[in-house]
Design a protein around this motif. Structure first.
Motif, PDB file in Angstrom:
ATOM      1  N   TRP A  84       6.604   5.638  -4.909  1.00  0.00           N
ATOM      2  CA  TRP A  84       6.102   5.963  -3.584  1.00  0.00           C
ATOM      3  C   TRP A  84       7.237   6.218  -2.607  1.00  0.00           C
ATOM      4  CZ3 TRP A  84       4.598   0.615  -4.912  1.00  0.00           C
ATOM      5  CH2 TRP A  84       3.607   0.602  -5.888  1.00  0.00           C
ATOM      6  N   GLU A  95      -3.592   8.640   3.648  1.00  0.00           N
ATOM      7  CA  GLU A  95      -4.089   7.291   3.887  1.00  0.00           C
ATOM      8  C   GLU A  95      -3.378   6.307   2.971  1.00  0.00           C
ATOM      9  OE1 GLU A  95      -8.124   6.102   2.666  1.00  0.00           O
ATOM     10  OE2 GLU A  95      -8.240   7.998   1.609  1.00  0.00           O
ATOM     11  N   TYR A  96      -3.205   5.087   3.482  1.00  0.00           N
ATOM     12  CA  TYR A  96      -2.563   4.050   2.678  1.00  0.00           C
ATOM     13  C   TYR A  96      -3.582   3.442   1.727  1.00  0.00           C
ATOM     14  CZ  TYR A  96       1.723   4.351   5.296  1.00  0.00           C
ATOM     15  OH  TYR A  96       2.895   4.804   5.830  1.00  0.00           O
ATOM     16  N   ARG A  97      -3.222   3.447   0.450  1.00  0.00           N
ATOM     17  CA  ARG A  97      -4.123   2.927  -0.577  1.00  0.00           C
ATOM     18  C   ARG A  97      -3.467   1.761  -1.295  1.00  0.00           C
ATOM     19  NH1 ARG A  97      -6.681   8.532  -2.918  1.00  0.00           N
ATOM     20  NH2 ARG A  97      -7.178   9.343  -0.855  1.00  0.00           N
ATOM     21  N   ARG A  98      -4.299   0.825  -1.668  1.00  0.00           N
ATOM     22  CA  ARG A  98      -3.839  -0.402  -2.335  1.00  0.00           C
ATOM     23  C   ARG A  98      -3.086  -0.062  -3.616  1.00  0.00           C
ATOM     24  NH1 ARG A  98      -8.023  -3.305  -1.305  1.00  0.00           N
ATOM     25  NH2 ARG A  98      -7.012  -4.817   0.023  1.00  0.00           N
ATOM     26  N   THR A  99      -1.984  -0.758  -3.845  1.00  0.00           N
ATOM     27  CA  THR A  99      -1.219  -0.621  -5.083  1.00  0.00           C
ATOM     28  C   THR A  99      -1.444  -1.886  -5.918  1.00  0.00           C
ATOM     29  OG1 THR A  99       0.774  -1.720  -4.279  1.00  0.00           O
ATOM     30  CG2 THR A  99       0.567   0.651  -3.822  1.00  0.00           C
ATOM     31  N   TYR A 108      -1.079   8.034   0.116  1.00  0.00           N
ATOM     32  CA  TYR A 108      -1.574   9.139  -0.712  1.00  0.00           C
ATOM     33  C   TYR A 108      -2.607   9.897   0.104  1.00  0.00           C
ATOM     34  CZ  TYR A 108       0.296   6.799  -4.858  1.00  0.00           C
ATOM     35  OH  TYR A 108       1.124   6.210  -5.772  1.00  0.00           O
ATOM     36  N   PHE A 152       0.866  -1.173   0.000  1.00  0.00           N
ATOM     37  CA  PHE A 152       0.000   0.000   0.000  1.00  0.00           C
ATOM     38  C   PHE A 152       0.905   1.226   0.000  1.00  0.00           C
ATOM     39  CE2 PHE A 152      -2.249  -3.470   1.872  1.00  0.00           C
ATOM     40  CZ  PHE A 152      -3.580  -3.313   1.519  1.00  0.00           C
TER      41      PHE A 152
END
Length: 183
Positions: A148, A84-88, A81, A78
């Motif tokens: 990232w 908050e952590y968002r799935r990659t 962004y 993750f």
């Protein structure tokens, strides 16, 4: 978490960050043990300040049962962004024994400098450790290809549909480390 599980945490991170060599700095910001199956595994985990500028990760663990060849590792990355952590798109699921056989995993040798782990299957009961592990960004793969800066890696180690260990590791990648040293 079995001996393979600990090793696979770092193998997973390696997989998450691909395969090309690049100079950058990696810092471990936080590690959270979310789930530990006490019938199979006993663990003590800590993240300590190694020196003024970096943290080191240590893990002592005991594998209580012979897990043989029936273990799977699931890794998902993750990226941070907008707070908050968002799935990659990075997701990895593989038999642990297959991972230990892979030749590109330079991280196995790096980890063995800091601890005692089995390096092949079957996974046998015993006491294992990782002491004061500090990732070496100079040898770490594919930093330049990872856009990232802040990454969370979720690792789940599974034995016959039972979670043995689940943890979250938070990292910061400093892509400009070489420029800071030069400038």
């Amino acid at each position: 978490m079995s001996h393979r599980g600990i090793l696979l945490v770092f193998v997973g991170i390696c997989s998450v960050l691909c395969f090309a060599k690049q100079n950058f700095e990696i810092s471990i910001d936080r590690v959270e043990l979310l789930e530990v199956n006490s019938e199979l595994f006993i663990a003590d985990s800590r993240l300590v300040r190694y020196n003024r500028t970096c943290k080191a990760y240590s893990l002592n663990y005991t594998l209580l049962k012979d897990l043989g060849y029936d273990t799977t590792v699931e890794i998902e990355a993750f990226a941070l962004y907008s707070n908050e952590y968002r799935r990659t798109p990075v997701k990895f699921k593989r038999n642990s024994c297959d991972i230990l056989k892979m030749e590109f995993l330079w991280i196995k040798n790096e980890i063995l400098k800091y601890g005692h782990f089995p390096t092949e299957c079957p996974l046998k009961p015993g006491n294992y450790y990782l002491k004061d592990f500090v990732p070496n960004g100079a040898d770490f793969p594919a930093a330049a290809n990872i856009p990232w800066k802040n990454i969370m890696v979720v690792l789940r180690f599974v034995y016959k549909d039972k979670t043995v260990l689940m943890l979250k590791m938070y990292f910061t990648l400093d892509h400009d480390a070489e420029l800071k040293r030069l400038g």
